[in-house]
Design an enzyme around this catalytic site. Sequence first.
Site, short mmCIF file in Angstrom:
data_model
loop_
_atom_site.label_atom_id
_atom_site.label_comp_id
_atom_site.label_asym_id
_atom_site.label_seq_id
_atom_site.Cartn_x
_atom_site.Cartn_y
_atom_site.Cartn_z
N TRP B 317 0.84 -1.20 0.00
CA TRP B 317 0.00 0.00 0.00
C TRP B 317 0.87 1.25 0.00
O TRP B 317 0.52 2.27 -0.60
CB TRP B 317 -0.91 -0.02 1.24
N HIS B 318 2.03 1.18 0.66
CA HIS B 318 2.89 2.36 0.75
C HIS B 318 3.56 2.71 -0.57
O HIS B 318 3.92 3.86 -0.79
CB HIS B 318 3.97 2.16 1.83
N GLY B 319 3.75 1.73 -1.43
CA GLY B 319 4.41 2.03 -2.69
C GLY B 319 4.49 0.79 -3.57
O GLY B 319 4.55 -0.34 -3.07
#
Lengths: 366, 472
Positions: B317-319
Amino acid sequence: MSERPPPAFTPAQAAARWFAAVLGAAIAMLIAIGTFNWWVDPFQHFRMAERYPPRYYRLLHRFVVPGIVRNAPYDTLLTGSSIVENTRNSTIGTACGGTGLNAAMPGLAGYEQGLVLRTAFATHALKRAIVVVDFAGYNWAPEGRHPLSGPLPAYLYDANPFNDAPYLLSWGVLVKSWRIVRGDTSESFRTDADAPWWWADEKRFGRSEVVRGLDPLDLNRQFPQAPLKPDLMRRSFDHNLLPLMVAHPETEFDVVWPPYSIVVWGDYVQRHQLDASLAFKRYVQAATRDLPNARIVDLQPDAAVTHDLDNYTDLYHFSPAINEWMIGEACGDRHRIRSAADVDASERDIRAQAGAFDPAGLSPPR
Amino acid sequence: MLFNSYDYLLWFLPATLVGFFALGARPRLAQAWLTLASLVFYGWWDWRYLPLVLGSIGVNFAIALALQRRPSRPLLTAGIALNLGLLGVFKYADFFLANAARLSGGAPQMLHIVLPLGISFFTFTQIAYLVDVHRRRAQEPVFGNYALFVTFFPHLLAGPILHHSEMMPQFAERSNKRPQAANLASGLFLLAIGLVKKVLIADTFAPIADAGFGAAGTLSAPAAWIAVLAYTMQIYFDFSGYTDMALGAARMFNIRMPLNFDSPYRSIDIREFWHRWHITLSRFLREYLYIPLGGNRRGEARTATNLLATFVLGGLWHGAAWSFVVWGALHGVALVVCRLWARRGVPLPRPVAWAVTFLFVSIAWTFFRAASLDDAIAMLRAMAGLNGVAATATGSWLGGIATSLASSETFPRALALAPAVAGLLVVFLRANSNAMVARFRPTLANGVLVVLALPVCVLQLARVTPFLYFNF
């Protein structure tokens, strides 16, 4: 027992007074700082320096150039990278007739060259624009720039007064304003408005300088340059320069191919960049051939200059005398490329010189 | 628009506040004003992405209306799939294409889609809302209310990730449309704290981290550790500062948003860390992923699998890169180990537990910050001393950074490292911003602090940076 006096304010009143006082004080401080920076105007963004000798800060071209391009009086603009910094405004005026301004920037990208020209056209009726084109400068995406150029202060390049807060409310600008007011000259700058970016006095020119640290087997090692990408170069030219030439038929554009030393061409041979560089030149000629206001000045095949390494301080950077000669040739309508046949001849010449150049003969000092 | 920008601080926030309270007597107009302002805030970056966020809001609102009338698992699944599909196209398309090409041996045909700001946040917020509606925990019949819930600018770009139930009653409260001095004052105080964290502290650590991660392959061990620890501080002050600014701005509109950070680097185990770091993301992952997967109700092996899956997806989700997957997986494994250790009933001495946790979190950040897995591994090798441990090399590396910092005139040179030192004190010793704002009083001392902090931070927003390519 004495009764405690009732509080002067309710908690809500106290908070309201606190909020108003704090916000008011902070805003007052910012207004004071903004007014001070506006008044001193260290980057000459609002006006040319009159209250103090102008300061042309070393390596802060991207902050100072837009101000002088907007505010200085001129009708002939020179734009190029560090190789044209040793050109006086008066030299431009003398050679081209009129009033000149040198708007050089080190590491200039095609995007920045276009931006400088657009800034000039927004404020001046230009008679002439001398556009010195570096291959490396156009070897970026259309709006790409050298990563070491630092952030581009785009707000200094337009006439929008509502986006100047980053200039008026900047610690860096405040420090410069303060130093100016105090007369503090501890930082590096020039005050000569005729030659704001001149650095030739700090360098030596001569063959020994050029070959110092040069590796004949890897000529690119001294000033590492990325491989040229013809597609990027064409797109950058189409995006940044060509539209300005089309939009300003009243202005004569001299597109100048600068006289790099023969060592550069030797490097191109070593790295197989000759075809890419020459293809770009061919493209620029083809793209501008129908524009009556566009002239191409090609100084690169001039062996008398480029083979004499005493004219240089390194592979790329030439002496003030060559700068002066370059401007004279551009405005004197010499070394013109007028047709595809001229491009062919120039290309043949450069290929022959580059092919005959032997890096081993440079014999760097041990 | 970013919170740490002139546009936001000098006109957007003041104008939005004044307009909101000026329209306070007509609550619907005030709410519409706030929604409009939030869309301007979002579109300031690139107005072409406004249809995307508006379309996402419209479709989710329609699905939610249908779910309100009749809960339907297939419809909920379709709604979640739609949101994840949007995220997949805009955030992960190139990642998946590159990996597919790697597997097939072909050349990757990348789409190069620009990632819309905040898409991860407004997508997760809306997924949570759909699930809550399906569970009968939320309902919103008015489109304007829903649009404001999603777009409310303080949380739109970087969270916190909100529950409908904790926001809508506040938006509906009439008294919140009138200025409340206590909230204006404490909100401004919190905003100033956030600005100091972001502009003065995080941005002081950033050049050190950037220089280190830009040259990981050549760093000596001390330099590599300095770079990683600098990033550990940078990311905390950056994100928590941004969150403080968000919470402060919301508070000025009489809206309390949930806490997102609570001194995470004081944690003594990784479970505690995730109760203190990006709290609303942890809450989302727990409620909408970990628990639906079975949580800890189906035995240790399944719990471990659920934890790993949750954190791998949380990492992604962060990258969109394998380095984020590895970062998430490391935290997942650490949580499993932490659970197993806790079952033994032999707690580590508190200082050791803290050190182990802090070191683990810092080392794991290497994967979060590095541009690629290879770069992360290069940094780990450097930290392990495989490039040498020479003090002289470290000294010259630090000297280069100091020269670079000094040349950009961000601070008086004598004070250049003061924010970093102050930051370390705040992290480990002083009350955090939550505590400070909780006991805020409109005193002279607090006033002086804010009066100094606001102009000083504003003056640091634009930097006069020289051309660095000194050799022309």
